[in-house]
Enzyme design. Structure first.
Site, PDB file in Angstrom:
ATOM      1  CB  CYS A   1      -2.958  -4.132   9.184  1.00  0.00           C
ATOM      2  SG  CYS A   1      -4.027  -4.805   7.909  1.00  0.00           S
TER       3      CYS A   1
ATOM      4  CB  THR B   1      -4.595 -10.002   6.789  1.00  0.00           C
ATOM      5  OG1 THR B   1      -5.515  -8.917   7.045  1.00  0.00           O
ATOM      6  CG2 THR B   1      -4.724 -11.047   7.880  1.00  0.00           C
TER       7      THR B   1
ATOM      8  CG  HIS C   1      -2.686  -4.084 -15.311  1.00  0.00           C
ATOM      9  ND1 HIS C   1      -3.053  -5.389 -15.550  1.00  0.00           N
ATOM     10  CD2 HIS C   1      -1.688  -3.800 -16.186  1.00  0.00           C
ATOM     11  CE1 HIS C   1      -2.312  -5.880 -16.533  1.00  0.00           C
ATOM     12  NE2 HIS C   1      -1.462  -4.936 -16.930  1.00  0.00           N
TER      13      HIS C   1
ATOM     14  CG  HIS D   1      -4.671  -0.957 -17.799  1.00  0.00           C
ATOM     15  ND1 HIS D   1      -5.243  -2.161 -17.449  1.00  0.00           N
ATOM     16  CD2 HIS D   1      -3.649  -1.246 -18.631  1.00  0.00           C
ATOM     17  CE1 HIS D   1      -4.576  -3.147 -18.041  1.00  0.00           C
ATOM     18  NE2 HIS D   1      -3.606  -2.615 -18.774  1.00  0.00           N
TER      19      HIS D   1
END
Ligand code: RB5
Length: 140
Positions: A65, A67, A98, A133
């Protein structure tokens, strides 16, 4: 690998080109819209992709989109989604290494198409590092 792709009007032009790129690389691509530059609401398309990931209809996704924030916020409401916003190649690869991000979100109004493709290549090529992680994403 089956990749779901979605955007709102702000991301439509990049999405169209990204779909062609991915098809050319041999990926199976599912388009969840939108399919024009006419103004629309990003949650309609983010939820379509998020549901497809929750249901196992696609393995991962790419969302765009203006932003990236609206797509990321909406996609992350889905239990099976880990959507990460990236605007550079290191962010994109770390999102996989991560966070094991299964959706890459790109801010179409703030990066070039060339950078969008570089982020996609970086994210697709990266591997989840697991270990500590894995414990952290389980706590999400
Ligand atoms: C559309 O104008 C814009 O608000 C949308 O693309 C996105 O940036 C929202 O997060």
């Amino acid at each position: 690998m089956r990749i779901g792709v979605c955007s709102d009007h702000a991301g439509f032009e990049y999405k169209d080109r990204i779909i062609s790129y991915l098809l050319g690389k041999g990926y199976d691509v599912v388009n969840y819209g939108t399919d024009s530059t006419e103004s629309c609401d990003y949650p309609d398309f983010a939820h379509a992709l998020g549901s497809a990931i929750d249901n196992g209809d696609v393995d991962c996704g790419i969302a765009l989109c203006g932003t990236g924030n609206g797509m990321a916020m909406t996609l992350n409401k889905h239990a099976g989604v880990r959507a990460a916003l990236a605007w550079g190649v290191a962010l994109a690869s770390l999102a996989k290494e991560h966070n094991n991000a299964n959706v890459l979100v790109l801010p179409a109004r703030f990066i070039s198409y060339r950078m969008a493709l570089a982020c996609i290549r970086s994210w697709l090529a990266a591997a989840f590092a697991a270990g500590r992680h894995q414990r952290r994403i389980q706590k999400i």
